[in-house]
Design an enzyme around this catalytic site. Structure first.
Site, PDB file in Angstrom:
ATOM      1  N   ASP A  16      -7.769 -36.934  44.665  1.00  0.00           N
ATOM      2  CA  ASP A  16      -8.778 -37.682  45.422  1.00  0.00           C
ATOM      3  C   ASP A  16      -9.231 -36.799  46.580  1.00  0.00           C
ATOM      4  OD1 ASP A  16     -10.125 -39.365  47.158  1.00  0.00           O
ATOM      5  OD2 ASP A  16      -8.658 -40.997  46.999  1.00  0.00           O
ATOM      6  N   ILE A  17     -10.499 -36.516  46.646  1.00  0.00           N
ATOM      7  CA  ILE A  17     -10.987 -35.568  47.658  1.00  0.00           C
ATOM      8  C   ILE A  17     -10.817 -36.116  49.077  1.00  0.00           C
ATOM      9  CG2 ILE A  17     -13.440 -36.254  47.742  1.00  0.00           C
ATOM     10  CD1 ILE A  17     -13.976 -33.130  47.583  1.00  0.00           C
ATOM     11  N   ASP A  40     -19.079 -40.504  46.970  1.00  0.00           N
ATOM     12  CA  ASP A  40     -19.790 -40.858  48.214  1.00  0.00           C
ATOM     13  C   ASP A  40     -19.208 -42.151  48.809  1.00  0.00           C
ATOM     14  OD1 ASP A  40     -21.722 -40.799  50.184  1.00  0.00           O
ATOM     15  OD2 ASP A  40     -23.409 -41.272  48.862  1.00  0.00           O
ATOM     16  N   THR A 131     -21.889 -34.647  38.252  1.00  0.00           N
ATOM     17  CA  THR A 131     -21.394 -34.929  36.889  1.00  0.00           C
ATOM     18  C   THR A 131     -20.930 -36.383  36.689  1.00  0.00           C
ATOM     19  OG1 THR A 131     -19.113 -34.232  37.303  1.00  0.00           O
ATOM     20  CG2 THR A 131     -20.669 -32.524  36.618  1.00  0.00           C
ATOM     21  N   TYR A 134     -24.994 -38.976  38.241  1.00  0.00           N
ATOM     22  CA  TYR A 134     -26.165 -38.124  37.988  1.00  0.00           C
ATOM     23  C   TYR A 134     -26.152 -37.445  36.611  1.00  0.00           C
ATOM     24  CZ  TYR A 134     -28.020 -38.751  42.762  1.00  0.00           C
ATOM     25  OH  TYR A 134     -28.553 -39.259  43.930  1.00  0.00           O
TER      26      TYR A 134
HETATM   27  N1  AR6 Z   1     -12.306 -37.706  44.641  1.00  0.00           N
HETATM   28  C1  AR6 Z   1     -12.758 -36.735  43.831  1.00  0.00           C
HETATM   29  N2  AR6 Z   1     -13.690 -36.924  42.873  1.00  0.00           N
HETATM   30  C2  AR6 Z   1     -14.196 -38.168  42.741  1.00  0.00           C
HETATM   31  C3  AR6 Z   1     -13.796 -39.249  43.564  1.00  0.00           C
HETATM   32  C4  AR6 Z   1     -12.811 -38.978  44.555  1.00  0.00           C
HETATM   33  N3  AR6 Z   1     -12.359 -39.929  45.387  1.00  0.00           N
HETATM   34  N4  AR6 Z   1     -14.497 -40.352  43.183  1.00  0.00           N
HETATM   35  C5  AR6 Z   1     -15.289 -39.989  42.148  1.00  0.00           C
HETATM   36  N5  AR6 Z   1     -15.102 -38.669  41.871  1.00  0.00           N
HETATM   37  P1  AR6 Z   1     -20.412 -39.102  41.502  1.00  0.00           P
HETATM   38  P2  AR6 Z   1     -22.953 -37.566  41.382  1.00  0.00           P
HETATM   39  C6  AR6 Z   1     -15.754 -37.817  40.864  1.00  0.00           C
HETATM   40  O1  AR6 Z   1     -21.007 -40.172  40.658  1.00  0.00           O
HETATM   41  O2  AR6 Z   1     -22.895 -37.505  39.908  1.00  0.00           O
HETATM   42  C7  AR6 Z   1     -23.333 -41.788  44.414  1.00  0.00           C
HETATM   43  O3  AR6 Z   1     -23.677 -43.133  44.294  1.00  0.00           O
HETATM   44  C8  AR6 Z   1     -16.396 -38.489  39.674  1.00  0.00           C
HETATM   45  O4  AR6 Z   1     -15.401 -38.834  38.702  1.00  0.00           O
HETATM   46  O5  AR6 Z   1     -19.625 -39.494  42.693  1.00  0.00           O
HETATM   47  O6  AR6 Z   1     -23.318 -36.324  42.151  1.00  0.00           O
HETATM   48  C9  AR6 Z   1     -24.192 -41.048  45.417  1.00  0.00           C
HETATM   49  O7  AR6 Z   1     -24.566 -41.862  46.494  1.00  0.00           O
HETATM   50  C10 AR6 Z   1     -17.297 -37.365  39.179  1.00  0.00           C
HETATM   51  O8  AR6 Z   1     -16.557 -36.437  38.383  1.00  0.00           O
HETATM   52  O9  AR6 Z   1     -21.583 -38.085  42.054  1.00  0.00           O
HETATM   53  C11 AR6 Z   1     -25.379 -40.626  44.596  1.00  0.00           C
HETATM   54  O10 AR6 Z   1     -26.336 -41.642  44.524  1.00  0.00           O
HETATM   55  C12 AR6 Z   1     -17.708 -36.649  40.451  1.00  0.00           C
HETATM   56  O11 AR6 Z   1     -16.838 -37.145  41.475  1.00  0.00           O
HETATM   57  C13 AR6 Z   1     -24.788 -40.364  43.233  1.00  0.00           C
HETATM   58  O12 AR6 Z   1     -23.610 -41.158  43.165  1.00  0.00           O
HETATM   59  C14 AR6 Z   1     -19.137 -36.880  40.870  1.00  0.00           C
HETATM   60  O13 AR6 Z   1     -19.544 -38.194  40.537  1.00  0.00           O
HETATM   61  C15 AR6 Z   1     -24.387 -38.912  43.048  1.00  0.00           C
HETATM   62  O14 AR6 Z   1     -23.973 -38.719  41.730  1.00  0.00           O
END
Ligand code: AR6
Length: 182
Positions: A16-17, A40, A131, A134
């Site tokens: 978890d980041i 986010d 990933t 988006y």
């Molecule tokens: N720690 C690490 N990685 C995570 C965590 C965490 N706590 N939670 C999720 N991931 P995403 P995007 C991973 O959807 O595709 C938001 O609503 C997740 O499994 O968070 O860039 C924003 O506000 C995936 O592999 O980001 C934007 O509207 C990765 O983080 C939109 O989503 C990215 O998934 C951005 O979409």
């Protein structure tokens, strides 16, 4: 898994980041900077309301964050001192030249690293930008991420650049991409 490139430790973990103790963590935000789901949402929940307040101040000055750009706030209640908010591209098939998803993803990583450098930050954690919601294909995204980071750290020395992948499967994809690009 870890590998030293130049003088920088490049490491990969599942986790978890929001729990990382690197000086900065990177948020996969959206252009509004007002929060959302995925990583986010997790960052705003863990960091508390101060991060949103700072994001609103940035919005007042520059009106959000364009895709591929990056802005910086404090880390609020998290261990990390800073959050670098960047906006990855929404995947729309990769075939519309004007959309330029690959270049925009590259920009998101490059501009995050450059903002860290400008702020004297020596260690930084990245999630897998674009990933999730988006929908950017993760194999391709991982190659772009690692190529961009590798080129940057061949020229500039961080103590550590860490990738924090949420699932074991994503971790494997990034480790395989590392073997391809190094
Ligand atoms: N720690 C690490 N990685 C995570 C965590 C965490 N706590 N939670 C999720 N991931 P995403 P995007 C991973 O959807 O595709 C938001 O609503 C997740 O499994 O968070 O860039 C924003 O506000 C995936 O592999 O980001 C934007 O509207 C990765 O983080 C939109 O989503 C990215 O998934 C951005 O979409």
């Amino acid at each position: 898994m870890e590998k030293v490139i130049g003088k920088t430790k490049l490491s990969f973990i599942q986790g978890d980041i929001t729990l990382q103790e690197t000086e900065a963590i990177v948020n996969a935000a959206n252009t509004s900077l007002l929060g959302g789901g995925g990583v986010d949402g997790a960052i705003h929940r863990a960091g508390g309301p101060k991060i949103l307040e700072e994001c609103k101040e940035i919005r007042a000055k520059q009106g959000g964050c364009p895709t591929g750009e990056a802005v910086i706030t404090t880390g609020g209640n998290m261990a990390a001192e800073y959050v670098i908010h960047t906006v990855g591209p929404v995947w729309s098939g990769g075939s519309h030249k004007s959309r330029n998803e690959s270049q925009l993803l590259r920009n998101a990583y490059y501009n995050s690293l450059n903002l860290a450098k400008k702020n004297g930050i020596k260690s930084i954690s990245f999630p897998s930008i674009s990933t999730g919601v988006y929908r950017f294909p993760i194999e391709k995204a991982a190659r772009i991420a690692l190529t961009t980071v590798k080129e940057f750290i061949e020229e500039y020395h961080f103590v550590e650049v860490r990738f924090v992948l949420f699932s074991e499967k994503d971790l494997r994809v990034y480790e395989e991409a590392l073997r391809e690009v190094t």
